[in-house]
Design an enzyme around this catalytic site. Sequence first.
Site, PDB file in Angstrom:
ATOM      1  N   ARG A   1       0.802  -1.245   0.074  1.00  0.00           N
ATOM      2  CA  ARG A   1      -0.311  -0.063   0.113  1.00  0.00           C
ATOM      3  C   ARG A   1       0.738   1.316   0.125  1.00  0.00           C
ATOM      4  O   ARG A   1       0.594   2.245  -0.783  1.00  0.00           O
ATOM      5  CB  ARG A   1      -1.062   0.063   1.189  1.00  0.00           C
ATOM      6  CG  ARG A   1      -2.090  -0.850   1.067  1.00  0.00           C
ATOM      7  CD  ARG A   1      -2.654  -1.413   2.348  1.00  0.00           C
ATOM      8  NE  ARG A   1      -1.624  -2.413   2.811  1.00  0.00           N
ATOM      9  CZ  ARG A   1      -1.563  -3.524   2.354  1.00  0.00           C
ATOM     10  NH1 ARG A   1      -2.928  -3.852   1.423  1.00  0.00           N
ATOM     11  NH2 ARG A   1      -0.659  -4.520   2.555  1.00  0.00           N
ATOM     12  N   THR A   2       1.668   1.263   0.929  1.00  0.00           N
ATOM     13  CA  THR A   2       2.571   2.538   1.200  1.00  0.00           C
ATOM     14  C   THR A   2       3.443   2.966  -0.031  1.00  0.00           C
ATOM     15  O   THR A   2       3.330   4.168  -0.559  1.00  0.00           O
ATOM     16  CB  THR A   2       3.304   2.618   2.434  1.00  0.00           C
ATOM     17  OG1 THR A   2       2.650   2.167   3.328  1.00  0.00           O
ATOM     18  CG2 THR A   2       3.847   4.049   2.756  1.00  0.00           C
TER      19      THR A   2
ATOM     20  N   LYS B   1      26.658  -3.607   0.734  1.00  0.00           N
ATOM     21  CA  LYS B   1      27.846  -3.459   0.972  1.00  0.00           C
ATOM     22  C   LYS B   1      28.494  -2.447   1.843  1.00  0.00           C
ATOM     23  O   LYS B   1      29.849  -2.357   1.960  1.00  0.00           O
ATOM     24  CB  LYS B   1      28.548  -2.858  -0.417  1.00  0.00           C
ATOM     25  CG  LYS B   1      28.129  -3.756  -1.749  1.00  0.00           C
ATOM     26  CD  LYS B   1      28.547  -2.981  -3.164  1.00  0.00           C
ATOM     27  CE  LYS B   1      27.362  -2.324  -3.699  1.00  0.00           C
ATOM     28  NZ  LYS B   1      27.668  -1.595  -4.945  1.00  0.00           N
TER      29      LYS B   1
ATOM     30  N   ARG C   1      11.120   3.957   3.893  1.00  0.00           N
ATOM     31  CA  ARG C   1      10.631   3.077   4.786  1.00  0.00           C
ATOM     32  C   ARG C   1      11.703   2.077   5.223  1.00  0.00           C
ATOM     33  O   ARG C   1      12.637   1.420   4.787  1.00  0.00           O
ATOM     34  CB  ARG C   1       9.625   1.872   4.402  1.00  0.00           C
ATOM     35  CG  ARG C   1       9.507   0.672   5.187  1.00  0.00           C
ATOM     36  CD  ARG C   1       7.915  -0.237   4.965  1.00  0.00           C
ATOM     37  NE  ARG C   1       6.774   0.697   5.263  1.00  0.00           N
ATOM     38  CZ  ARG C   1       5.572   0.157   5.105  1.00  0.00           C
ATOM     39  NH1 ARG C   1       5.638  -1.111   4.809  1.00  0.00           N
ATOM     40  NH2 ARG C   1       4.492   0.724   5.223  1.00  0.00           N
TER      41      ARG C   1
ATOM     42  N   HIS D   1       4.243   5.631  11.660  1.00  0.00           N
ATOM     43  CA  HIS D   1       3.885   5.544  10.487  1.00  0.00           C
ATOM     44  C   HIS D   1       2.851   6.708  10.060  1.00  0.00           C
ATOM     45  O   HIS D   1       1.656   6.739   9.876  1.00  0.00           O
ATOM     46  CB  HIS D   1       3.205   4.315  10.275  1.00  0.00           C
ATOM     47  CG  HIS D   1       2.890   3.780   8.655  1.00  0.00           C
ATOM     48  ND1 HIS D   1       3.012   4.662   7.609  1.00  0.00           N
ATOM     49  CD2 HIS D   1       2.567   2.707   7.997  1.00  0.00           C
ATOM     50  CE1 HIS D   1       3.089   4.073   6.436  1.00  0.00           C
ATOM     51  NE2 HIS D   1       2.475   2.701   6.768  1.00  0.00           N
TER      52      HIS D   1
END
Length: 297
Positions: free
Chosen positions: A50-51, A80, A101, A129
């Site tokens: 969704r986000t 890395k 995120r 959130h």
Amino acid sequence: MNILSCDPFSPADIEHIFQLADDIQAHPEKYNHYLDGKIIATVFYEPSTRTRLSFESAVQRLGGKIISTENAKEMSSAVKGETLTDTMRVLSGYSDAIILRHYDSDASHIAAEAATIPVINAGSGIGEHPTQALLDLYTIYRKKGRLSGLKVAVVGDLAHGRTVHSLIKLLGKYDNNVVYGVSDPALDLPAEYINDFSTRNQYVAVRSLNDLPKDLDVIYQTRQQLERFKENYTNLPDFSINNDYLSTFNEDLMLMHPLPRNNEITPDCDDNPRAFYFKQAHAGIPIRMALLVYIFQ
Ligand code: CP
């Protein structure tokens, strides 16, 4: 301007964002070119449907372009050994805003310190959130017409649920709201959220779905965040909601869930008029469009 937490938003800011979202839906043509010439980076170190995709849709509906890494934990130079700070410095030269995120609760703040362009927190560990909470609140406001004097149950994994943490912060900006927290003691809402909320509103811990009042305005169900469990909890109670249980509430109750769901809302609820979780997910488009307009205003 960054969007890292719900803390800085005043009720006037929230009203402004909601009015923008309304206007975007009523007059989409006014906003088709708002992000012309801008490139937005979506950088996701955790999975998302969704986000990420609603933000990417929002950017494109506003005329912007996207660069993206949907699995930065395994496919970016983090593998890395590159630090988040260095990645943010580099992306500041490639794009005009970063939507991030991350599995670390502090990541968006670390990113914003390093970046020279706006950073939007698209979910940070067990922290917050904020854009989800704004679309949740918008969904409630559009149905109920108010953000004070609400009775809201939050259910499930309140310890790790960042969407609940942000929603409680937003509801706490208004008055006379009562939140019933339904959870196992091992997954209770952390005290910091309860204390802030309780300065103007009331929080009631509940151990059974059967103890919830039938005149609730909202049930906000959540999934157990198994990926964040630090121990194997045994005998966690089953707080799943089925259509028989849902139908015992007032007809104007809203059953919400940030999704994805597992078995905590059974599919037989989906056609019940109290089910709002798909409408809620769809509110991600106008709210995230409004937030992009807001940060570039
Ligand atoms: N609600 C939410 O954050 O969903 P995604 O994990 O699919 O983005």
